[in-house]
Design a protein around this motif. Sequence first.
Motif, PDB file in Angstrom:
ATOM      1  N   PRO A  35      -4.014  58.509 -40.398  1.00 37.06           N
ATOM      2  CA  PRO A  35      -3.767  59.072 -41.735  1.00 37.06           C
ATOM      3  C   PRO A  35      -4.003  60.576 -41.735  1.00 37.06           C
ATOM      4  CG  PRO A  35      -5.070  57.069 -41.893  1.00 37.06           C
ATOM      5  CD  PRO A  35      -4.992  57.406 -40.429  1.00 37.06           C
ATOM      6  N   SER A  36      -3.082  61.333 -42.325  1.00 38.73           N
ATOM      7  CA  SER A  36      -3.222  62.790 -42.359  1.00 38.73           C
ATOM      8  C   SER A  36      -4.142  63.210 -43.492  1.00 38.73           C
ATOM      9  CB  SER A  36      -1.844  63.446 -42.542  1.00 38.73           C
ATOM     10  OG  SER A  36      -1.234  63.016 -43.722  1.00 38.73           O
ATOM     11  N   ALA A  37      -5.061  64.089 -43.190  1.00 37.70           N
ATOM     12  CA  ALA A  37      -6.013  64.630 -44.171  1.00 37.70           C
ATOM     13  C   ALA A  37      -6.636  63.545 -45.039  1.00 37.70           C
ATOM     14  CB  ALA A  37      -5.325  65.677 -45.048  1.00 37.70           C
ATOM     15  N   PRO A  38      -7.274  62.546 -44.419  1.00 39.64           N
ATOM     16  CA  PRO A  38      -7.882  61.484 -45.230  1.00 39.64           C
ATOM     17  C   PRO A  38      -9.084  62.014 -46.006  1.00 39.64           C
ATOM     18  CG  PRO A  38      -8.569  61.275 -42.945  1.00 39.64           C
ATOM     19  CD  PRO A  38      -7.534  62.368 -42.986  1.00 39.64           C
ATOM     20  N   PRO A  39      -9.398  61.419 -47.146  1.00 35.15           N
ATOM     21  CA  PRO A  39     -10.586  61.838 -47.891  1.00 35.15           C
ATOM     22  C   PRO A  39     -11.846  61.465 -47.120  1.00 35.15           C
ATOM     23  CG  PRO A  39      -9.633  59.877 -48.861  1.00 35.15           C
ATOM     24  CD  PRO A  39      -8.674  60.333 -47.820  1.00 35.15           C
ATOM     25  N   PRO A  40     -12.966  62.119 -47.402  1.00 38.72           N
ATOM     26  CA  PRO A  40     -14.217  61.766 -46.708  1.00 38.72           C
ATOM     27  C   PRO A  40     -14.565  60.301 -46.940  1.00 38.72           C
ATOM     28  CG  PRO A  40     -14.444  63.815 -47.947  1.00 38.72           C
ATOM     29  CD  PRO A  40     -13.134  63.222 -48.354  1.00 38.72           C
ATOM     30  N   THR A  41     -14.995  59.653 -45.871  1.00 40.48           N
ATOM     31  CA  THR A  41     -15.337  58.235 -45.953  1.00 40.48           C
ATOM     32  C   THR A  41     -16.806  58.065 -46.327  1.00 40.48           C
ATOM     33  OG1 THR A  41     -13.707  57.739 -44.240  1.00 40.48           O
ATOM     34  CG2 THR A  41     -15.349  56.042 -44.713  1.00 40.48           C
ATOM     35  N   ALA A  42     -17.048  57.310 -47.387  1.00 47.04           N
ATOM     36  CA  ALA A  42     -18.415  57.057 -47.839  1.00 47.04           C
ATOM     37  C   ALA A  42     -19.102  56.047 -46.930  1.00 47.04           C
ATOM     38  CB  ALA A  42     -18.392  56.542 -49.277  1.00 47.04           C
TER      39      ALA A  42
ATOM     40  N   ILE B 153      -5.379  56.454 -49.778  1.00 44.81           N
ATOM     41  CA  ILE B 153      -6.581  55.836 -49.184  1.00 44.81           C
ATOM     42  C   ILE B 153      -7.885  56.340 -49.805  1.00 44.81           C
ATOM     43  CG2 ILE B 153      -5.504  55.107 -47.022  1.00 44.81           C
ATOM     44  CD1 ILE B 153      -6.649  57.491 -45.616  1.00 44.81           C
ATOM     45  N   GLU B 154      -7.845  56.650 -51.095  1.00 43.21           N
ATOM     46  CA  GLU B 154      -9.042  57.090 -51.796  1.00 43.21           C
ATOM     47  C   GLU B 154     -10.000  55.929 -52.046  1.00 43.21           C
ATOM     48  OE1 GLU B 154      -6.688  60.613 -54.288  1.00 43.21           O
ATOM     49  OE2 GLU B 154      -7.087  58.656 -55.196  1.00 43.21           O
ATOM     50  N   ILE B 155      -9.441  54.757 -52.380  1.00 42.35           N
ATOM     51  CA  ILE B 155     -10.309  53.598 -52.625  1.00 42.35           C
ATOM     52  C   ILE B 155     -10.897  53.115 -51.302  1.00 42.35           C
ATOM     53  CG2 ILE B 155     -10.495  51.351 -53.739  1.00 42.35           C
ATOM     54  CD1 ILE B 155      -7.862  51.941 -55.180  1.00 42.35           C
ATOM     55  N   TYR B 156     -10.064  53.067 -50.266  1.00 38.97           N
ATOM     56  CA  TYR B 156     -10.562  52.681 -48.935  1.00 38.97           C
ATOM     57  C   TYR B 156     -11.759  53.542 -48.558  1.00 38.97           C
ATOM     58  CZ  TYR B 156      -6.538  49.729 -47.647  1.00 38.97           C
ATOM     59  OH  TYR B 156      -5.594  48.731 -47.567  1.00 38.97           O
ATOM     60  N   ALA B 157     -11.610  54.854 -48.709  1.00 40.11           N
ATOM     61  CA  ALA B 157     -12.677  55.781 -48.317  1.00 40.11           C
ATOM     62  C   ALA B 157     -13.933  55.552 -49.143  1.00 40.11           C
ATOM     63  CB  ALA B 157     -12.194  57.221 -48.467  1.00 40.11           C
ATOM     64  N   ALA B 158     -13.760  55.299 -50.452  1.00 41.29           N
ATOM     65  CA  ALA B 158     -14.916  55.080 -51.325  1.00 41.29           C
ATOM     66  C   ALA B 158     -15.684  53.830 -50.932  1.00 41.29           C
ATOM     67  CB  ALA B 158     -14.457  54.981 -52.773  1.00 41.29           C
ATOM     68  N   TRP B 159     -14.977  52.848 -50.348  1.00 47.88           N
ATOM     69  CA  TRP B 159     -15.612  51.608 -49.916  1.00 47.88           C
ATOM     70  C   TRP B 159     -15.972  51.626 -48.430  1.00 47.88           C
ATOM     71  CZ3 TRP B 159     -16.725  47.082 -52.805  1.00 47.88           C
ATOM     72  CH2 TRP B 159     -16.427  47.171 -54.170  1.00 47.88           C
ATOM     73  N   GLY B 160     -16.013  52.821 -47.837  1.00 53.18           N
ATOM     74  CA  GLY B 160     -16.514  52.973 -46.474  1.00 53.18           C
ATOM     75  C   GLY B 160     -15.540  52.622 -45.376  1.00 53.18           C
ATOM     76  N   LEU B 161     -14.254  52.554 -45.687  1.00 51.30           N
ATOM     77  CA  LEU B 161     -13.255  52.142 -44.707  1.00 51.30           C
ATOM     78  C   LEU B 161     -12.413  53.335 -44.278  1.00 51.30           C
ATOM     79  CD1 LEU B 161     -12.191  48.818 -46.452  1.00 51.30           C
ATOM     80  CD2 LEU B 161     -13.778  49.090 -44.532  1.00 51.30           C
ATOM     81  N   GLY B 162     -12.642  53.796 -43.054  1.00 51.03           N
ATOM     82  CA  GLY B 162     -11.952  54.973 -42.552  1.00 51.03           C
ATOM     83  C   GLY B 162     -11.002  54.650 -41.411  1.00 51.03           C
ATOM     84  N   THR B 163     -10.844  55.607 -40.517  1.00 52.20           N
ATOM     85  CA  THR B 163      -9.914  55.481 -39.397  1.00 52.20           C
ATOM     86  C   THR B 163     -10.555  54.697 -38.263  1.00 52.20           C
ATOM     87  OG1 THR B 163      -8.923  57.601 -39.996  1.00 52.20           O
ATOM     88  CG2 THR B 163      -8.460  56.760 -37.789  1.00 52.20           C
ATOM     89  N   ALA B 164      -9.779  53.781 -37.681  1.00 50.77           N
ATOM     90  CA  ALA B 164     -10.281  52.922 -36.612  1.00 50.77           C
ATOM     91  C   ALA B 164     -10.268  53.630 -35.264  1.00 50.77           C
ATOM     92  CB  ALA B 164      -9.431  51.656 -36.527  1.00 50.77           C
ATOM     93  N   SER B 165     -11.065  53.118 -34.352  1.00 49.25           N
ATOM     94  CA  SER B 165     -11.059  53.607 -32.982  1.00 49.25           C
ATOM     95  C   SER B 165      -9.926  52.946 -32.193  1.00 49.25           C
ATOM     96  CB  SER B 165     -12.390  53.278 -32.303  1.00 49.25           C
ATOM     97  OG  SER B 165     -12.535  51.864 -32.176  1.00 49.25           O
ATOM     98  N   PHE B 166      -9.672  53.453 -31.003  1.00 51.85           N
ATOM     99  CA  PHE B 166      -8.658  52.860 -30.130  1.00 51.85           C
ATOM    100  C   PHE B 166      -9.018  51.416 -29.803  1.00 51.85           C
ATOM    101  CE2 PHE B 166      -6.866  51.752 -26.030  1.00 51.85           C
ATOM    102  CZ  PHE B 166      -5.548  52.212 -26.117  1.00 51.85           C
ATOM    103  N   ALA B 167     -10.290  51.176 -29.488  1.00 50.85           N
ATOM    104  CA  ALA B 167     -10.726  49.821 -29.125  1.00 50.85           C
ATOM    105  C   ALA B 167     -10.590  48.862 -30.297  1.00 50.85           C
ATOM    106  CB  ALA B 167     -12.170  49.855 -28.634  1.00 50.85           C
ATOM    107  N   HIS B 168     -10.829  49.342 -31.497  1.00 46.52           N
ATOM    108  CA  HIS B 168     -10.706  48.508 -32.705  1.00 46.52           C
ATOM    109  C   HIS B 168      -9.263  48.040 -32.880  1.00 46.52           C
ATOM    110  CE1 HIS B 168     -11.710  47.547 -37.044  1.00 46.52           C
ATOM    111  NE2 HIS B 168     -10.384  47.625 -37.111  1.00 46.52           N
ATOM    112  N   THR B 169      -8.314  48.946 -32.689  1.00 45.62           N
ATOM    113  CA  THR B 169      -6.915  48.665 -32.978  1.00 45.62           C
ATOM    114  C   THR B 169      -6.191  47.984 -31.824  1.00 45.62           C
ATOM    115  OG1 THR B 169      -6.861  50.597 -34.435  1.00 45.62           O
ATOM    116  CG2 THR B 169      -4.738  49.724 -33.709  1.00 45.62           C
ATOM    117  N   LEU B 170      -6.477  48.396 -30.608  1.00 43.13           N
ATOM    118  CA  LEU B 170      -5.682  47.949 -29.469  1.00 43.13           C
ATOM    119  C   LEU B 170      -6.509  47.226 -28.403  1.00 43.13           C
ATOM    120  CD1 LEU B 170      -3.385  51.084 -29.069  1.00 43.13           C
ATOM    121  CD2 LEU B 170      -2.764  48.869 -30.030  1.00 43.13           C
TER     122      LEU B 170
END
Length: 202
Positions: A13-20, A111-128
């Motif tokens: 995601p480009s320029a995601p909001p800060p993840t809580a 992805i503002e709600i995702y970020a507010a609930w602590g859900l950010g960008t995954a790692s390579f191992a998480h996704t693949l």
Amino acid sequence: MTFQQELNSWWSPSAPPPTAELPQVGSKAPDTPKLQLEPGRKTIITFLRHCGCPFAEKTFLNLREVAKNQKSLDFIAVSHSDEASTNAWLRSLPQAGSEPENLRIVVDDKIEIYAAWGLGTASFAHTLSPWSMYSVWKLGRTEGIWNRPTESGSRWQTAGTYAVDGDGIVRWSAPAQRADDIPDLEAAVRSVENETKREAKL
């Protein structure tokens, strides 16, 4: 769906909001303008991976069935694909349009709600991870759920599920540990039902 859209889903995601911080069991649920919980109603909230992901499809189909059997609870599915893509994906699913009234879909393409609930960008191992890749094949072979076209959204956005009681307190928290992590929705339901039983005994 174009090749470029499919390719774009592999970018973070480009320029995601800060993840809580992830909401902890016993804490107050995050309060965001785009996701309003009904006061006094117990709610199960599922944050999906991108529309087109077989694990998002399996999670949503499970959520829909549980919602049909739990009329006293509210259910929310949050999508980070845009509204047009989310609606197209919903129409492509088995028994499209059979969602019960206590299940609603919220689009969060910023992805503002995702970020507010602590859900950010995954790692390579998480996704693949190899386990996730095997799970894709297994889900397709056993249940006929394969990848669908991805018109928007990112494969690197993490998913998760939460249960919130009528007072807005988180009673169950399950951020996805891998891309193929399908939430135990029955456990989520039990967490708020058990809280009601405990209160009745006091």
